[in-house]
Design a protein around this motif. Structure first.
Motif, mmCIF file in Angstrom:
data_model
loop_
_atom_site.group_PDB
_atom_site.id
_atom_site.type_symbol
_atom_site.label_atom_id
_atom_site.label_comp_id
_atom_site.label_asym_id
_atom_site.label_seq_id
_atom_site.Cartn_x
_atom_site.Cartn_y
_atom_site.Cartn_z
ATOM 1 N N ARG A 40 30.642 4.427 74.641
ATOM 2 C CA ARG A 40 30.883 5.652 75.413
ATOM 3 C C ARG A 40 30.390 6.878 74.646
ATOM 4 N N ILE A 41 30.703 6.932 73.363
ATOM 5 C CA ILE A 41 30.287 8.062 72.525
ATOM 6 C C ILE A 41 28.768 8.097 72.392
ATOM 7 N N GLU A 42 28.172 6.950 72.120
ATOM 8 C CA GLU A 42 26.717 6.893 71.948
ATOM 9 C C GLU A 42 25.998 7.271 73.241
ATOM 10 N N LEU A 43 26.473 6.764 74.373
ATOM 11 C CA LEU A 43 25.839 7.081 75.654
ATOM 12 C C LEU A 43 25.910 8.572 75.955
ATOM 13 N N ALA A 44 27.080 9.161 75.785
ATOM 14 C CA ALA A 44 27.258 10.582 76.107
ATOM 15 C C ALA A 44 26.448 11.474 75.170
ATOM 16 N N ALA A 45 26.488 11.173 73.880
ATOM 17 C CA ALA A 45 25.751 11.988 72.909
ATOM 18 C C ALA A 45 24.245 11.868 73.133
ATOM 19 N N HIS A 46 23.790 10.648 73.354
ATOM 20 C CA HIS A 46 22.363 10.404 73.582
ATOM 21 C C HIS A 46 21.894 11.113 74.848
ATOM 22 N N ARG A 139 19.153 16.157 65.440
ATOM 23 C CA ARG A 139 20.197 17.105 65.040
ATOM 24 C C ARG A 139 21.263 17.210 66.128
ATOM 25 N N ASP A 140 20.823 17.333 67.366
ATOM 26 C CA ASP A 140 21.774 17.473 68.476
ATOM 27 C C ASP A 140 22.528 16.166 68.725
ATOM 28 N N ARG A 145 27.592 13.443 68.874
ATOM 29 C CA ARG A 145 28.459 12.298 68.549
ATOM 30 C C ARG A 145 29.813 12.790 68.075
ATOM 31 N N ALA A 146 29.817 13.832 67.254
ATOM 32 C CA ALA A 146 31.081 14.400 66.757
ATOM 33 C C ALA A 146 31.838 15.101 67.879
ATOM 34 N N VAL A 147 31.131 15.812 68.737
ATOM 35 C CA VAL A 147 31.783 16.542 69.844
ATOM 36 C C VAL A 147 32.435 15.559 70.822
ATOM 37 N N VAL A 148 31.718 14.511 71.183
ATOM 38 C CA VAL A 148 32.203 13.544 72.177
ATOM 39 C C VAL A 148 33.337 12.711 71.617
ATOM 40 N N ALA A 149 33.266 12.381 70.326
ATOM 41 C CA ALA A 149 34.310 11.559 69.708
ATOM 42 C C ALA A 149 35.610 12.323 69.706
#
Length: 149
Positions: A40-46, A139-140, A145-149
């Motif tokens: 979930r985190i990887e999908l949203a950040a990506h 960078r984003d 990843r930190a924001v979504v986690a």
């Protein structure tokens, strides 16, 4: 120097691995929930970073408008699958069904993006843009990843 496509493929491989792990684990297993959360985190950040640093660039070119819209729609479908999985965390049968659907949607999107969208956008972007976008995307991605986690 790497380019935007190499940077994106790294996250794509992470997504594929997390989907495989999610499908191997039994619903209700704490490791399945951890795999889902990582996915979930990887999908949203990506998606956020990719939309900002690839799709937005391609949307500005008439040749890339239709493909960008399609890719954005697929990101939305994946988001809906993630939301559905979150609602069935305590329902093993439904969890398995939704996990398969999510994995299917992710694999379809990645395959289509790598085989079609990358080629089209590669005709639109200059080599310099491809390199610069990779740096900004990475960078984003880390930030998101930190924001979504």
């Amino acid at each position: 120097m790497d380019n935007i496509y190499e940077a994106l493929r790294e996250s794509h491989e992470t997504q594929r691995k997390l989907c495989r792990r999610l499908l191997r684990l039994k619903p209700g297993d704490p490791r399945a929930l951890a795999a889902f959360d990582a996915l979930r985190i990887e999908l949203a950040a990506h998606a956020a970073a990719e939309e900002r640093y690839l799709y937005a660039q391609i949307l500005f070119d008439d040749m890339g408008l239709k493909s960008s819209r399609h890719a954005l729609a697929e990101h939305h479908e994946i988001d809906e699958c993630v939301e559905a999985m979150e609602t069935v965390r305590d329902q093993p049968a439904a969890w398995r069904v939704h996990a398969r659907k999510l994995s299917h949607e992710v694999h379809h999107h990645l395959r289509e993006e790598e085989r079609k969208f990358f080629q089209l956008s590669g005709k639109i972007l200059t080599e310099r843009q491809k390199v610069g976008l990779a740096t900004r995307y990475r960078r984003d991605l880390d930030r998101m990843r930190a924001v979504v986690a």
